[in-house]
Scaffold this motif. Structure first.
Motif, PDB file in Angstrom:
ATOM      1  N   ASP A   1       0.733  -1.046  -0.141  1.00 30.86           N
ATOM      2  CA  ASP A   1      -0.271  -0.263  -0.200  1.00 30.86           C
ATOM      3  C   ASP A   1       0.801   1.106   0.253  1.00 30.86           C
ATOM      4  N   MET A   2       1.801   1.452   0.590  1.00 30.06           N
ATOM      5  CA  MET A   2       2.767   2.032   0.832  1.00 30.06           C
ATOM      6  C   MET A   2       3.531   2.396  -0.096  1.00 30.06           C
TER       7      MET A   2
ATOM      8  N   LYS B   1       2.116   5.238  -7.935  1.00 28.79           N
ATOM      9  CA  LYS B   1       0.874   6.173  -8.292  1.00 28.79           C
ATOM     10  C   LYS B   1      -0.607   5.350  -9.928  1.00 28.79           C
TER      11      LYS B   1
ATOM     12  N   LYS C   1      -1.474   1.030 -10.473  1.00 27.24           N
ATOM     13  CA  LYS C   1      -1.623   0.474  -8.972  1.00 27.24           C
ATOM     14  C   LYS C   1      -0.613  -1.421  -8.877  1.00 27.24           C
TER      15      LYS C   1
ATOM     16  N   ASN D   1       2.333   1.465  -3.589  1.00 22.16           N
ATOM     17  CA  ASN D   1       1.294   1.719  -4.749  1.00 22.16           C
ATOM     18  C   ASN D   1       0.488   3.699  -4.130  1.00 22.16           C
ATOM     19  N   GLN D   2       0.937   3.549  -2.821  1.00 27.08           N
ATOM     20  CA  GLN D   2       0.478   5.109  -2.508  1.00 27.08           C
ATOM     21  C   GLN D   2       1.619   6.300  -3.202  1.00 27.08           C
ATOM     22  N   THR D   3       2.558   6.073  -2.843  1.00 28.30           N
ATOM     23  CA  THR D   3       3.797   7.010  -3.254  1.00 28.30           C
ATOM     24  C   THR D   3       4.329   6.637  -4.209  1.00 28.30           C
TER      25      THR D   3
END
Length: 249
Positions: free
Chosen positions: A131-132, A139, A142, A134-136
């Motif tokens: 998650d970290m 982007k 995904k 994919n979010q940073t």
């Protein structure tokens, strides 16, 4: 130039660093269990350090600021390239979801790896890293990084399987199905020693054509740290050969 080991108290890394600087120190490599303390101490962090949430390289910049970096992931990528592994568009399985894994995901993606699966006994830890990233870092696409339980690893054609657990210290290996090695060209264990780890022996018995331990990663990350400090990147091969000979004695 001097480079030597300093034994710091487990609960007082910060004072050890300040004493080092007071004695003329300009930069340092940080090893376990101090990487998180170095991360907290640094005034300025590289993207690699932020993604890893750990620092293995400290230095004071020209403005007098204490800067923290993490060269572990770059070291892994350099070693995989030394081993002539094609990273672009490849699929990688990483076993374990500790700090070592957190530090190498972004550099692998930046090197062109298309798909990464992080498999761990505790799924939530692997999911937190996925998650970290994919979010940073990741982007736009995904699905490049996904998490899995060790017993429920997706059936993909993994080109490289990396053991980032400490199972080898106990003479064990992560309990994954042999089918996940079917397309594997390289089995890589971040641990290193005089003898192959249990994971690497199992991979060889399972027909994986190439096995490698983490000694090359150790030397490559050190070369990258040297480059940060001195602006010159040393050759890896002579150092790797020397260390391999020492381990074999």
């Amino acid at each position: 130039m001097q480079y030597e080991a300093i034994l710091a108290p487990v609960d007082n890394f910060a004072d050890s660093w300040r004493e080092f600087v007071a004695a003329g120190g300009k930069g340092a490599n940080i090893t376990v269990p101090f990487k998180q303390q170095a991360y907290q101490l640094a005034e300025q962090l590289s993207d690699q350090a932020k993604q890893a949430q750990a620092v293995n390289t400290l230095y004071i910049d020209k403005y007098g600021k204490l800067c923290g970096d993490n060269t572990d992931g770059i070291g892994l990528v350099m070693d995989l390239r030394r081993l002539q592994q094609k990273l672009a568009a490849s699929t990688v399985l990483i076993l374990g979801a500790g700090g070592a894994t957190r530090g190498v995901i972004a550099p692998l993606l930046q090197a062109g790896v298309a798909n990464i699966v992080i498999a761990n006994r505790t799924l939530s830890k692997a999911q937190a890293i996925a998650d970290m990233i994919n979010q940073t870092v990741n982007k736009e696409v995904k699905q490049q990084v996904q998490a899995a339980d060790l017993a429920q690893i997706p059936d993909l054609a993994y080109n490289i399987v990396i053991n980032a657990t400490s199972s080898g210290l106990m003479g064990e290996r992560p309990l994954i199905a042999e089918k996940h090695l079917q397309h594997c060209l390289l089995a890589y264990d971040m641990l290193y020693g005089a003898e192959p780890t249990t994971f690497l022996r199992w991979a060889k018995q399972s027909g994986v054509p190439l096995q490698a331990d983490g000694l090359g990663m150790l030397v490559a990350q050190a070369a990258e740290s040297f480059y940060i400090w001195r602006g010159k990147r040393p050759e890896v091969e002579p150092v790797l050969s020397m260390l391999s000979e020492q381990l074999a004695r």
